[in-house]
Design a protein around this motif. Structure first.
Motif, PDB file in Angstrom:
ATOM      1  N   ASP A 117      89.878 -21.062  37.166  1.00 31.68           N
ATOM      2  CA  ASP A 117      89.094 -22.106  37.829  1.00 31.68           C
ATOM      3  C   ASP A 117      89.887 -23.400  37.976  1.00 31.68           C
ATOM      4  N   ASN A 118      90.755 -23.702  37.006  1.00 37.71           N
ATOM      5  CA  ASN A 118      91.629 -24.865  37.128  1.00 37.71           C
ATOM      6  C   ASN A 118      92.534 -24.741  38.347  1.00 37.71           C
ATOM      7  N   VAL A 119      93.117 -23.561  38.529  1.00 38.58           N
ATOM      8  CA  VAL A 119      94.035 -23.355  39.647  1.00 38.58           C
ATOM      9  C   VAL A 119      93.280 -23.319  40.969  1.00 38.58           C
ATOM     10  N   ARG A 120      92.051 -22.792  40.954  1.00 42.47           N
ATOM     11  CA  ARG A 120      91.243 -22.661  42.155  1.00 42.47           C
ATOM     12  C   ARG A 120      90.622 -23.996  42.572  1.00 42.47           C
ATOM     13  N   TYR A 121      90.698 -25.004  41.718  1.00 40.77           N
ATOM     14  CA  TYR A 121      89.966 -26.261  41.912  1.00 40.77           C
ATOM     15  C   TYR A 121      90.297 -26.927  43.253  1.00 40.77           C
TER      16      TYR A 121
ATOM     17  N   ALA B  54      86.072 -15.881  47.655  1.00 39.17           N
ATOM     18  CA  ALA B  54      86.902 -14.715  47.356  1.00 39.17           C
ATOM     19  C   ALA B  54      88.364 -14.979  47.699  1.00 39.17           C
ATOM     20  N   GLU B  55      88.600 -15.651  48.827  1.00 44.92           N
ATOM     21  CA  GLU B  55      89.968 -15.957  49.235  1.00 44.92           C
ATOM     22  C   GLU B  55      90.602 -16.975  48.295  1.00 44.92           C
ATOM     23  N   ALA B  56      89.812 -17.962  47.864  1.00 42.61           N
ATOM     24  CA  ALA B  56      90.319 -18.960  46.912  1.00 42.61           C
ATOM     25  C   ALA B  56      90.701 -18.293  45.596  1.00 42.61           C
ATOM     26  N   ARG B  57      89.890 -17.348  45.141  1.00 44.62           N
ATOM     27  CA  ARG B  57      90.191 -16.628  43.896  1.00 44.62           C
ATOM     28  C   ARG B  57      91.505 -15.840  44.040  1.00 44.62           C
ATOM     29  N   ALA B  58      91.652 -15.173  45.184  1.00 44.95           N
ATOM     30  CA  ALA B  58      92.869 -14.394  45.410  1.00 44.95           C
ATOM     31  C   ALA B  58      94.110 -15.286  45.445  1.00 44.95           C
ATOM     32  N   GLU B  59      93.997 -16.453  46.116  1.00 49.94           N
ATOM     33  CA  GLU B  59      95.125 -17.388  46.176  1.00 49.94           C
ATOM     34  C   GLU B  59      95.457 -17.940  44.790  1.00 49.94           C
ATOM     35  N   ALA B  60      94.423 -18.239  43.994  1.00 52.13           N
ATOM     36  CA  ALA B  60      94.643 -18.756  42.646  1.00 52.13           C
ATOM     37  C   ALA B  60      95.320 -17.709  41.765  1.00 52.13           C
ATOM     38  N   LEU B  61      94.866 -16.459  41.869  1.00 53.61           N
ATOM     39  CA  LEU B  61      95.492 -15.381  41.089  1.00 53.61           C
ATOM     40  C   LEU B  61      96.936 -15.169  41.518  1.00 53.61           C
ATOM     41  N   ASN B  62      97.190 -15.295  42.811  1.00 55.09           N
ATOM     42  CA  ASN B  62      98.550 -15.165  43.320  1.00 55.09           C
ATOM     43  C   ASN B  62      99.449 -16.276  42.762  1.00 55.09           C
TER      44      ASN B  62
ATOM     45  N   LEU C 267      98.947 -17.944  39.948  1.00 51.57           N
ATOM     46  CA  LEU C 267      99.146 -17.665  38.519  1.00 51.57           C
ATOM     47  C   LEU C 267     100.167 -16.556  38.305  1.00 51.57           C
ATOM     48  N   ASP C 268     100.113 -15.550  39.151  1.00 48.83           N
ATOM     49  CA  ASP C 268     101.084 -14.459  39.049  1.00 48.83           C
ATOM     50  C   ASP C 268     102.499 -14.973  39.288  1.00 48.83           C
ATOM     51  N   ARG C 269     102.628 -15.931  40.216  1.00 50.08           N
ATOM     52  CA  ARG C 269     103.945 -16.503  40.526  1.00 50.08           C
ATOM     53  C   ARG C 269     104.555 -17.181  39.297  1.00 50.08           C
ATOM     54  N   VAL C 270     103.721 -17.789  38.453  1.00 54.21           N
ATOM     55  CA  VAL C 270     104.239 -18.457  37.250  1.00 54.21           C
ATOM     56  C   VAL C 270     104.129 -17.562  36.009  1.00 54.21           C
ATOM     57  N   GLY C 271     103.774 -16.295  36.221  1.00 55.64           N
ATOM     58  CA  GLY C 271     103.756 -15.336  35.121  1.00 55.64           C
ATOM     59  C   GLY C 271     102.580 -15.453  34.176  1.00 55.64           C
ATOM     60  N   LEU C 272     101.436 -15.984  34.646  1.00 54.89           N
ATOM     61  CA  LEU C 272     100.296 -16.220  33.757  1.00 54.89           C
ATOM     62  C   LEU C 272      98.989 -15.611  34.275  1.00 54.89           C
TER      63      LEU C 272
ATOM     64  N   ALA D  29      99.649 -25.969  35.479  1.00 60.71           N
ATOM     65  CA  ALA D  29      99.596 -27.166  36.329  1.00 60.71           C
ATOM     66  C   ALA D  29     100.471 -26.986  37.572  1.00 60.71           C
ATOM     67  N   LEU D  30     101.607 -26.332  37.414  1.00 64.85           N
ATOM     68  CA  LEU D  30     102.479 -26.057  38.553  1.00 64.85           C
ATOM     69  C   LEU D  30     101.802 -25.082  39.520  1.00 64.85           C
ATOM     70  N   ALA D  31     101.159 -24.039  38.968  1.00 62.07           N
ATOM     71  CA  ALA D  31     100.440 -23.075  39.817  1.00 62.07           C
ATOM     72  C   ALA D  31      99.336 -23.770  40.601  1.00 62.07           C
ATOM     73  N   ARG D  32      98.587 -24.671  39.942  1.00 57.09           N
ATOM     74  CA  ARG D  32      97.516 -25.395  40.621  1.00 57.09           C
ATOM     75  C   ARG D  32      98.053 -26.267  41.745  1.00 57.09           C
ATOM     76  N   ALA D  33      99.213 -26.906  41.498  1.00 56.28           N
ATOM     77  CA  ALA D  33      99.794 -27.772  42.522  1.00 56.28           C
ATOM     78  C   ALA D  33     100.320 -26.974  43.710  1.00 56.28           C
ATOM     79  N   LEU D  34     100.812 -25.754  43.459  1.00 57.60           N
ATOM     80  CA  LEU D  34     101.390 -24.945  44.525  1.00 57.60           C
ATOM     81  C   LEU D  34     100.349 -24.113  45.275  1.00 57.60           C
ATOM     82  N   ALA D  35      99.190 -23.873  44.647  1.00 57.34           N
ATOM     83  CA  ALA D  35      98.190 -22.980  45.244  1.00 57.34           C
ATOM     84  C   ALA D  35      97.772 -23.383  46.666  1.00 57.34           C
ATOM     85  N   PRO D  36      97.572 -24.683  46.952  1.00 56.31           N
ATOM     86  CA  PRO D  36      97.196 -25.060  48.337  1.00 56.31           C
ATOM     87  C   PRO D  36      98.364 -25.019  49.325  1.00 56.31           C
ATOM     88  N   ARG D  37      99.532 -24.615  48.832  1.00 58.09           N
ATOM     89  CA  ARG D  37     100.745 -24.533  49.658  1.00 58.09           C
ATOM     90  C   ARG D  37     101.070 -25.865  50.323  1.00 58.09           C
ATOM     91  N   PRO D  38     101.300 -26.897  49.517  1.00 55.49           N
ATOM     92  CA  PRO D  38     101.575 -28.228  50.085  1.00 55.49           C
ATOM     93  C   PRO D  38     102.918 -28.269  50.795  1.00 55.49           C
TER      94      PRO D  38
END
Length: 352
Positions: free
Chosen positions: A101-105, A113-121, A123-128, A148-157
């Motif tokens: 939920d932190n990453v999906r925020y 559903a798409e937000a959950r998939a992007e957040a999991l992706n 997290l997977d990128r950072v190995g968590l 925190a890095l996964a959360r920052a990268l999730a929206p693909r800035p």
């Protein structure tokens, strides 16, 4: 994949309570580049980051994203519309939310559903990804940093801003977490600006380094540029400890307590500051050009730190040499310096 963008600071100025904090600063960060903003406390690094994020407004100048003005006389986009991510120094994870939920925020624009998939992706990128249902308190500091890095990268800035992201980590963890973070940024092809006050950290991470002092850009370039070709004493001393001497050019040479060195690019009579890095001073049992006496020595593991008295210098000469090269208890030694390691600077304010 992140869609890397170019970010340009165009003649940025900033004032805080009538004090100039950023002074006519112009700088561009290229797509996919990792740029470190380096400088001492109060140099304007974090202010510049806050201006880029939209948390702070500049007093003058423009901020451009892919050559489009996003802050300046013609426009001011709010933070959420800039496509710029910000990773805080303290990670700022919500303790009552799961890691997922932190990453999906920040993905509120996507269906659930798409937000959950992007957040999991992310997290997977950072190995968590396996920690998705855990809470922040269950993770180590290094793991929280990666969340925190996964959360920052999730929206693909288009640009990711990182404010001293490793300062809260145990010194033993920093090297590995820093290397992991850089690998993730490279994989994501992200444009990143990293704020740090640690020159070695900047050299380890950055494609280019922008060195700031008192709100001004002192020098920008690769780590090799700033270390080998510093523009002034401040830059030279920021990247390594130095011994500093004063000298005057005579027949193309400048004399110091550590010897005479070539100064043929300066006019005779010109006063110079002569910088000698501690690592450039060789301490020898015999055979060196300059006699010296050991004042003190400290074993630091791989190296030893020497304080030495030399003729013609009121201040001790400092040296860092590989440990065990000088026999223990030896008081009288000799010194040599490799002339290619000498840095010469025109003396500030010299009008002679």
């Amino acid at each position: 994949m992140t869609f890397a963008a170019r970010l340009t600071f165009d003649n940025i100025q900033h004032r805080y309570h009538h004090r100039e904090t950023i002074r006519n600063l112009s700088l561009s960060v290229e797509p996919g580049e990792v740029l470190c903003l380096l400088g001492p406390s109060g140099s304007g690094k974090t202010t510049l980051l806050r201006i880029a994020a939209g948390i702070e407004a500049q007093s003058a100048g423009r901020l451009l994203l892919n050559d489009r003005e996003i802050a300046g006389p013609s426009a001011f986009l709010p933070p959420e519309r800039r496509g710029i991510g910000l990773m805080f120094q303290d990670f700022a994870l919500f303790p009552h939310m799961t890691i997922l939920d932190n990453v999906r925020y920040g993905l509120t624009a996507l269906p659930k559903a798409e937000a959950r998939a992007e957040a999991l992706n992310a997290l997977d990128r950072v190995g968590l990804a396996h920690y998705a249902e855990k809470y922040p308190h269950a993770l180590s500091g290094g793991e929280q940093q990666r969340v925190a890095l996964a959360r920052a990268l999730a929206p693909r800035p288009g640009v990711l801003l990182m404010d001293e992201p490793f300062s809260g980590l145990d010194s033993r963890l920093k090297d590995s977490i820093r290397a992991d973070t850089l690998a993730i940024l490279r994989e994501a092809r992200a444009t990143a600006i990293v704020v740090t006050h640690d020159a070695e950290e900047a050299m380890r991470m950055a494609d280019r380094i922008a060195l700031l002092r008192d709100g001004k850009l002192v020098q920008v370039g690769t780590s090799d540029d700033l270390y080998r070709k510093p523009v002034d004493i401040f830059t030279a001393s920021f990247f390594s400890e130095i011994n500093l001497f004063e000298g005057r050019v005579e027949r193309g040479r400048v004399k110091t307590p550590l010897g005479e060195f070539d100064a043929s690019t300066y006019a005779d009579g010109q006063r110079l500051d002569v910088a000698v890095r501690l690592s450039s001073v060789n301490v020898l049992e015999e055979g060196g050009a300059v006699p010296a006496r050991v004042i003190s020595r400290r074993f630091l593991g791989v190296v030893e730190f020497f304080m030495l008295a030399v003729p013609g210098s009121d201040q001790p000469v400092r040296a860092r040499i590989r440990a065990d090269l000088v026999p223990p208890g030896l008081r009288d030694v000799t010194l040599s310096v490799n002339e290619r390691d000498i840095l010469l600077f025109e003396k500030a304010g010299d009008s002679d």
